[in-house]
Motif scaffolding. Sequence first.
Motif, PDB file in Angstrom:
ATOM      1  N   VAL A  72     -11.971   7.824  -4.765  1.00 26.05           N
ATOM      2  CA  VAL A  72     -11.557   7.002  -3.626  1.00 26.05           C
ATOM      3  C   VAL A  72     -12.339   5.692  -3.623  1.00 26.05           C
ATOM      4  O   VAL A  72     -11.758   4.614  -3.494  1.00 26.05           O
ATOM      5  CB  VAL A  72     -11.742   7.751  -2.283  1.00 26.05           C
ATOM      6  CG1 VAL A  72     -11.480   6.834  -1.096  1.00 26.05           C
ATOM      7  CG2 VAL A  72     -10.832   8.982  -2.223  1.00 26.05           C
ATOM      8  N   VAL A  73     -13.638   5.775  -3.782  1.00 28.02           N
ATOM      9  CA  VAL A  73     -14.485   4.578  -3.718  1.00 28.02           C
ATOM     10  C   VAL A  73     -14.366   3.733  -4.986  1.00 28.02           C
ATOM     11  O   VAL A  73     -14.016   2.551  -4.934  1.00 28.02           O
ATOM     12  CB  VAL A  73     -15.958   4.957  -3.464  1.00 28.02           C
ATOM     13  CG1 VAL A  73     -16.870   3.741  -3.570  1.00 28.02           C
ATOM     14  CG2 VAL A  73     -16.104   5.619  -2.096  1.00 28.02           C
ATOM     15  N   PHE A  74     -14.634   4.347  -6.130  1.00 30.63           N
ATOM     16  CA  PHE A  74     -14.724   3.553  -7.365  1.00 30.63           C
ATOM     17  C   PHE A  74     -13.364   3.281  -8.007  1.00 30.63           C
ATOM     18  O   PHE A  74     -13.167   2.226  -8.606  1.00 30.63           O
ATOM     19  CB  PHE A  74     -15.696   4.210  -8.342  1.00 30.63           C
ATOM     20  CG  PHE A  74     -17.100   4.217  -7.813  1.00 30.63           C
ATOM     21  CD1 PHE A  74     -17.830   3.044  -7.713  1.00 30.63           C
ATOM     22  CD2 PHE A  74     -17.683   5.391  -7.370  1.00 30.63           C
ATOM     23  CE1 PHE A  74     -19.115   3.036  -7.198  1.00 30.63           C
ATOM     24  CE2 PHE A  74     -18.964   5.398  -6.853  1.00 30.63           C
ATOM     25  CZ  PHE A  74     -19.688   4.225  -6.769  1.00 30.63           C
ATOM     26  N   GLY A  75     -12.421   4.208  -7.866  1.00 36.15           N
ATOM     27  CA  GLY A  75     -11.062   3.943  -8.350  1.00 36.15           C
ATOM     28  C   GLY A  75     -10.417   2.816  -7.561  1.00 36.15           C
ATOM     29  O   GLY A  75      -9.744   1.944  -8.118  1.00 36.15           O
ATOM     30  N   THR A  76     -10.658   2.841  -6.248  1.00 29.58           N
ATOM     31  CA  THR A  76     -10.151   1.766  -5.397  1.00 29.58           C
ATOM     32  C   THR A  76     -10.817   0.442  -5.751  1.00 29.58           C
ATOM     33  O   THR A  76     -10.152  -0.600  -5.807  1.00 29.58           O
ATOM     34  CB  THR A  76     -10.372   2.122  -3.908  1.00 29.58           C
ATOM     35  OG1 THR A  76      -9.666   3.336  -3.626  1.00 29.58           O
ATOM     36  CG2 THR A  76      -9.905   1.016  -2.988  1.00 29.58           C
ATOM     37  N   LEU A  87       1.797   9.245  -6.068  1.00 30.23           N
ATOM     38  CA  LEU A  87       2.001  10.662  -5.768  1.00 30.23           C
ATOM     39  C   LEU A  87       3.255  11.207  -6.450  1.00 30.23           C
ATOM     40  O   LEU A  87       3.259  12.348  -6.926  1.00 30.23           O
ATOM     41  CB  LEU A  87       2.043  10.881  -4.254  1.00 30.23           C
ATOM     42  CG  LEU A  87       0.710  10.558  -3.560  1.00 30.23           C
ATOM     43  CD1 LEU A  87       0.854  10.600  -2.051  1.00 30.23           C
ATOM     44  CD2 LEU A  87      -0.401  11.490  -4.037  1.00 30.23           C
ATOM     45  N   VAL A  88       4.300  10.410  -6.552  1.00 29.40           N
ATOM     46  CA  VAL A  88       5.498  10.828  -7.278  1.00 29.40           C
ATOM     47  C   VAL A  88       5.166  10.999  -8.757  1.00 29.40           C
ATOM     48  O   VAL A  88       5.600  11.966  -9.395  1.00 29.40           O
ATOM     49  CB  VAL A  88       6.659   9.837  -7.061  1.00 29.40           C
ATOM     50  CG1 VAL A  88       7.794  10.089  -8.033  1.00 29.40           C
ATOM     51  CG2 VAL A  88       7.161   9.922  -5.622  1.00 29.40           C
ATOM     52  N   ALA A  89       4.386  10.080  -9.296  1.00 32.79           N
ATOM     53  CA  ALA A  89       3.981  10.192 -10.702  1.00 32.79           C
ATOM     54  C   ALA A  89       3.182  11.473 -10.930  1.00 32.79           C
ATOM     55  O   ALA A  89       3.320  12.113 -11.973  1.00 32.79           O
ATOM     56  CB  ALA A  89       3.177   8.973 -11.123  1.00 32.79           C
ATOM     57  N   ALA A  92       0.832  -1.207   0.000  1.00 34.46           N
ATOM     58  CA  ALA A  92       0.000   0.000   0.000  1.00 34.46           C
ATOM     59  C   ALA A  92       0.866   1.256   0.000  1.00 34.46           C
ATOM     60  O   ALA A  92       0.604   2.208  -0.753  1.00 34.46           O
ATOM     61  CB  ALA A  92      -0.933  -0.003   1.212  1.00 34.46           C
ATOM     62  N   ALA A  93       1.900   1.270   0.823  1.00 33.96           N
ATOM     63  CA  ALA A  93       2.772   2.439   0.901  1.00 33.96           C
ATOM     64  C   ALA A  93       3.503   2.685  -0.417  1.00 33.96           C
ATOM     65  O   ALA A  93       3.594   3.823  -0.885  1.00 33.96           O
ATOM     66  CB  ALA A  93       3.777   2.263   2.037  1.00 33.96           C
ATOM     67  N   VAL A  94       3.986   1.627  -1.038  1.00 35.71           N
ATOM     68  CA  VAL A  94       4.712   1.772  -2.303  1.00 35.71           C
ATOM     69  C   VAL A  94       3.761   2.249  -3.399  1.00 35.71           C
ATOM     70  O   VAL A  94       4.092   3.154  -4.174  1.00 35.71           O
ATOM     71  CB  VAL A  94       5.414   0.455  -2.698  1.00 35.71           C
ATOM     72  CG1 VAL A  94       6.005   0.541  -4.086  1.00 35.71           C
ATOM     73  CG2 VAL A  94       6.500   0.120  -1.685  1.00 35.71           C
ATOM     74  N   TYR A  95       2.569   1.670  -3.463  1.00 36.71           N
ATOM     75  CA  TYR A  95       1.589   2.090  -4.478  1.00 36.71           C
ATOM     76  C   TYR A  95       1.251   3.570  -4.302  1.00 36.71           C
ATOM     77  O   TYR A  95       1.271   4.345  -5.269  1.00 36.71           O
ATOM     78  CB  TYR A  95       0.318   1.246  -4.383  1.00 36.71           C
ATOM     79  CG  TYR A  95      -0.709   1.592  -5.442  1.00 36.71           C
ATOM     80  CD1 TYR A  95      -0.871   0.792  -6.560  1.00 36.71           C
ATOM     81  CD2 TYR A  95      -1.506   2.725  -5.340  1.00 36.71           C
ATOM     82  CE1 TYR A  95      -1.803   1.112  -7.545  1.00 36.71           C
ATOM     83  CE2 TYR A  95      -2.432   3.065  -6.314  1.00 36.71           C
ATOM     84  CZ  TYR A  95      -2.577   2.265  -7.407  1.00 36.71           C
ATOM     85  OH  TYR A  95      -3.496   2.589  -8.380  1.00 36.71           O
ATOM     86  N   ALA A 152      -3.754   7.061  -2.036  1.00 41.01           N
ATOM     87  CA  ALA A 152      -3.351   7.994  -3.093  1.00 41.01           C
ATOM     88  C   ALA A 152      -4.519   8.860  -3.544  1.00 41.01           C
ATOM     89  O   ALA A 152      -4.361  10.071  -3.743  1.00 41.01           O
ATOM     90  CB  ALA A 152      -2.775   7.217  -4.274  1.00 41.01           C
ATOM     91  N   ASN A 153      -5.695   8.262  -3.684  1.00 39.88           N
ATOM     92  CA  ASN A 153      -6.851   9.027  -4.127  1.00 39.88           C
ATOM     93  C   ASN A 153      -7.332   9.998  -3.050  1.00 39.88           C
ATOM     94  O   ASN A 153      -7.809  11.086  -3.381  1.00 39.88           O
ATOM     95  CB  ASN A 153      -7.968   8.091  -4.590  1.00 39.88           C
ATOM     96  CG  ASN A 153      -7.621   7.393  -5.886  1.00 39.88           C
ATOM     97  OD1 ASN A 153      -6.732   7.812  -6.615  1.00 39.88           O
ATOM     98  ND2 ASN A 153      -8.318   6.313  -6.173  1.00 39.88           N
TER      99      ASN A 153
END
Length: 182
Positions: free
Chosen positions: A72-76, A11-13, A3-6, A54-55
């Motif tokens: 947050v909801v649907f992207g996740t 956020l870096v992207a 989760a942290a890496v994703y 991220a979202n």
Amino acid sequence: MIAAVYAALTLVALLFLGSLAWGPVQFRVSEALCVLALFTADAVPGLALGCAIANLANIVLSGTGMLGMLDVVFGTLATALGAWFTWRNRRRPALALLGPVIANALIVPAYLPLMLQGIGFYTIPFTNIALDGAYPAMYVFGLLATGAGEAVVMYALGLPLARALGRTSLPRQLGDAEKSQG
């Protein structure tokens, strides 16, 4: 850890790719991490949590406000379903990587027009078609654009990543960890 890496990679992207990390045409490079589901079922909730984090951060960064909760909801949900499909079809990696492509292509364009209008996009990108009343056209555009972006990420970045990880001790370590838990 997943989760942290994703979340961090997303956020870096955003810093380097801007609206290509979020928006009507997406190359969310962190989605390449969905290949981790080829090696462990634990990747599925990790990827979903990372996407949610991220979202949530993007709500603050982009100013989408409560409309950002759609992402947050649907992207996740799209990331979770795609990663689950990847896990279920892990014995056939080329097929398995279609899961994130299809899930994101179908789900993200369903809510993206609402978010885009809420933050000031009023036309379909690269066209002069107004979003107002053009939901079907926007959905089709999003289906193609999001699907193509996700396919590039999954097959140009994800598949080589999966092959590289497959040559390490990671699959064996994850298999041993799952056996000891099960």
